[in-house]
Every structure is written in C-alpha cells, then in structure tokens.
Design a protein around this motif. Sequence first.
Motif, short mmCIF file in Angstrom:
data_model
loop_
_atom_site.label_atom_id
_atom_site.label_comp_id
_atom_site.label_asym_id
_atom_site.label_seq_id
_atom_site.Cartn_x
_atom_site.Cartn_y
_atom_site.Cartn_z
N PRO A 241 0.79 -1.23 0.00
CA PRO A 241 0.00 0.00 0.00
C PRO A 241 0.83 1.28 0.00
N GLU A 242 2.08 1.21 0.46
CA GLU A 242 2.92 2.41 0.52
C GLU A 242 3.99 2.42 -0.55
N TRP A 243 4.63 1.26 -0.77
CA TRP A 243 5.78 1.22 -1.66
C TRP A 243 5.49 0.58 -3.01
N GLY A 244 4.32 0.04 -3.19
CA GLY A 244 3.99 -0.60 -4.47
C GLY A 244 4.88 -1.79 -4.74
N ARG A 245 5.24 -1.97 -6.01
CA ARG A 245 6.11 -3.10 -6.39
C ARG A 245 7.53 -2.82 -5.92
N HIS A 246 8.08 -3.75 -5.14
CA HIS A 246 9.42 -3.54 -4.61
C HIS A 246 9.98 -4.87 -4.11
N ILE A 247 11.23 -4.86 -3.69
CA ILE A 247 11.86 -5.98 -3.01
C ILE A 247 12.45 -5.46 -1.71
N GLU A 248 12.13 -6.14 -0.60
CA GLU A 248 12.85 -5.85 0.65
C GLU A 248 14.04 -6.80 0.69
N LEU A 249 15.23 -6.23 0.61
CA LEU A 249 16.46 -7.02 0.56
C LEU A 249 17.25 -6.75 1.84
N GLY A 250 17.66 -7.83 2.52
CA GLY A 250 18.34 -7.60 3.78
C GLY A 250 19.18 -8.76 4.25
N VAL A 251 19.72 -8.58 5.44
CA VAL A 251 20.56 -9.59 6.07
C VAL A 251 20.07 -9.80 7.50
N LYS A 252 20.29 -11.01 8.03
CA LYS A 252 19.91 -11.29 9.40
C LYS A 252 20.96 -12.17 10.05
N GLY A 253 21.12 -11.98 11.35
CA GLY A 253 22.11 -12.75 12.09
C GLY A 253 22.13 -12.32 13.54
N GLN A 254 23.04 -12.92 14.31
CA GLN A 254 23.10 -12.68 15.75
C GLN A 254 24.31 -11.87 16.17
N GLU A 255 25.34 -11.79 15.34
CA GLU A 255 26.55 -11.04 15.69
C GLU A 255 26.45 -9.63 15.11
N PRO A 256 26.33 -8.60 15.95
CA PRO A 256 26.16 -7.24 15.45
C PRO A 256 27.25 -6.80 14.47
N ALA A 257 28.50 -7.13 14.76
CA ALA A 257 29.58 -6.70 13.89
C ALA A 257 29.48 -7.37 12.52
N LEU A 258 29.19 -8.67 12.52
CA LEU A 258 29.04 -9.38 11.26
C LEU A 258 27.85 -8.85 10.47
N LEU A 259 26.76 -8.56 11.19
CA LEU A 259 25.57 -8.05 10.53
C LEU A 259 25.85 -6.71 9.87
N ALA A 260 26.54 -5.83 10.58
CA ALA A 260 26.86 -4.50 10.04
C ALA A 260 27.75 -4.62 8.80
N ALA A 261 28.75 -5.49 8.87
CA ALA A 261 29.65 -5.65 7.73
C ALA A 261 28.93 -6.23 6.52
N ALA A 262 28.07 -7.20 6.76
CA ALA A 262 27.33 -7.81 5.65
C ALA A 262 26.37 -6.81 5.03
N TYR A 263 25.73 -6.00 5.86
CA TYR A 263 24.78 -5.02 5.33
C TYR A 263 25.51 -3.94 4.53
N ALA A 264 26.68 -3.54 5.01
CA ALA A 264 27.47 -2.55 4.27
C ALA A 264 27.85 -3.10 2.90
N ARG A 265 28.21 -4.36 2.85
CA ARG A 265 28.57 -4.98 1.56
C ARG A 265 27.35 -5.05 0.65
N LEU A 266 26.18 -5.35 1.24
CA LEU A 266 24.96 -5.43 0.45
C LEU A 266 24.62 -4.06 -0.14
N LEU A 267 24.68 -3.01 0.68
CA LEU A 267 24.39 -1.66 0.18
C LEU A 267 25.37 -1.24 -0.90
N ALA A 268 26.66 -1.54 -0.69
CA ALA A 268 27.66 -1.18 -1.69
C ALA A 268 27.37 -1.86 -3.02
N GLY A 269 26.97 -3.15 -2.95
CA GLY A 269 26.64 -3.86 -4.18
C GLY A 269 25.42 -3.29 -4.87
N LEU A 270 24.44 -2.87 -4.09
CA LEU A 270 23.23 -2.28 -4.68
C LEU A 270 23.55 -0.94 -5.34
#
Length: 283
Positions: A241-270
């Motif tokens: 209803p707000e964003w229409g056609r889209h993809i929510e792309l993300g990362v999940k995990g338990q280690e904050p440092a690993l999560l932050a690094a993986a998300y940074a890599r994901l954003l850089a790739g995007l």
Amino acid sequence: MSSTLTVGLVIVGDEILSGKRADKHLAKVIELLGARGLSLAWARYVGDDRARITADLRDAFAAAREGAVVFSCGGIGATPDDHTRQSAAQALHRPLLLHPQARELILERMREVAAEQNQPFEPERPDNLHRLNMGVFPEGVEIIPNPYNRIPGFAQRYAPPAGHAVGGGVYFVPGFPVMAWPMIEWVLDTHCAGVGDRRPQSERSVIVFGAMEASLTPLMEGVEAAHPGIKVFSLPSVDHPEWGRHIELGVKGQEPALLAAAYARLLAGLHQFGAKLGPELVR
C-alpha cells in the motif's frame, strides 16, 4: 558438539485441512522454540489418512535418527479417525502394545473421574477398557507425561549422532493445545536442554525499487559467501500500500559486527548495481 537442533513438526487432522478448525500449533511451536534459542526447520500437515501419516512418519523417524527432533500433534486418541499410533507402529515395523506405565496413568485418571462424579471405580466396564487403548503404543517407546489429564503421549528417541549434543526423537502429543503445548515444553526442557542459541537475531534491510530478484541473486550469494553466519533474505511485493512493487532485501544474524559488515557490503553492491533504494529497516 553442535549446539543447533533441527526441529520439525507434523500436524495431523482432517479438521485442519478442511478449515473446520484453525491450526494453532505452528505459531505456538515457533514461539516455544524461539524462547529457547531454537527455530522450526519444517512443518507438514496431513489428514486422517493412515497411509499418508505412515509415509510422513517414516520421514520423521529417518530425520530423528540423524539427530532431528520432530513433534507430531494429533491423532493419538482411540476413535476410528485416530490413526497416528497405528501409523507410527507401521513406520517403525513394530507391534502395538499396551504400555505398562501408560496403563497405570490411565487407570489413575479413571479413579479420579469416578471420584469426581461420585461413582464407583469400575476398570472392567467396557468403556473403561476401551479407554486403555489410548495407552497402546508401538513397542519400545517412552511416554510423555500429560499434566492436564494424565493420558500420556509417547516418544521414540535415539542416541545422539556423532557431533550432536542431544539425541533426536519423534514426540507424539494430542491435538488439543491445552495438552500438547505443555507436553512439548516438557520435551524441550527435559530432552533438548543445553542446545539452542538464546542470543536475539537482528535484521537490517532496504527497500529496492525497479529490480528483479534474478538480477540481484549474484550479489546475495556473494554477501552470504563473504560473511558466514549471516543469511540474506529477499521479500518481493507487487501491491504494497505504501511502496507498491518492490523488493525488501536484507541480512539477518546474531553477531552485530558481522551483521553490520554484511549489510554494508549489500548496500555497496546495490549502489554499484544502480538500484533505486527506499527506506532502510532495522528489526
């Protein structure tokens, strides 16, 4: 020793598949597991068909021998539409026998009911003899105590495979939530204690517009390969209803440092991909 545990769930009953009753077990089992740092790996629904139940239980026993824990809810009563006990015996290639401990628990329940109703205790009465069928289980199984009315469930347990902290097993409980859920908790706290990671899992994601999942798959695979312990997820939507056609792309995990690094890599790739990005989400 592995601190993780593969958990499966089998839910039995025509009434679930027909919609006559809404299943409550799936959400509750996920909740009970999550409170103990565990998660559900798979679930199956099966109607009151003995051959189909037997086939699903063969798979469950095979998984349990490899260290999985499987809960089976429903169909362990003694009416004509209850087939789980018979299917379990067939899948195990064992006879059905009245379990001596189950017999004593059922008789004890009969005494209690008779006293509550101010009636004589008559264990040889035909209806009471029929009630003993609820304690007829595959030969060699263990019982699961039922705190609600003493009528037990049963379990086929296996020794821990190499590298596993606990042994696998298939645990059979009634379909009634008031009985099944405390019995499942008892199994988890008695036979599965010490496994599971109680650290909370976090997610970081971003809304991506105008991209196809197939074109983003190499990036997703690269992020997972570079950051073991992190999982990448993709949730497409065509009518938000707000964003229409889209993809929510993300990362999940338990280690904050690993999560932050993986998300940074994901954003850089995007950004390298030239994707149009929307809001970022943190859970």
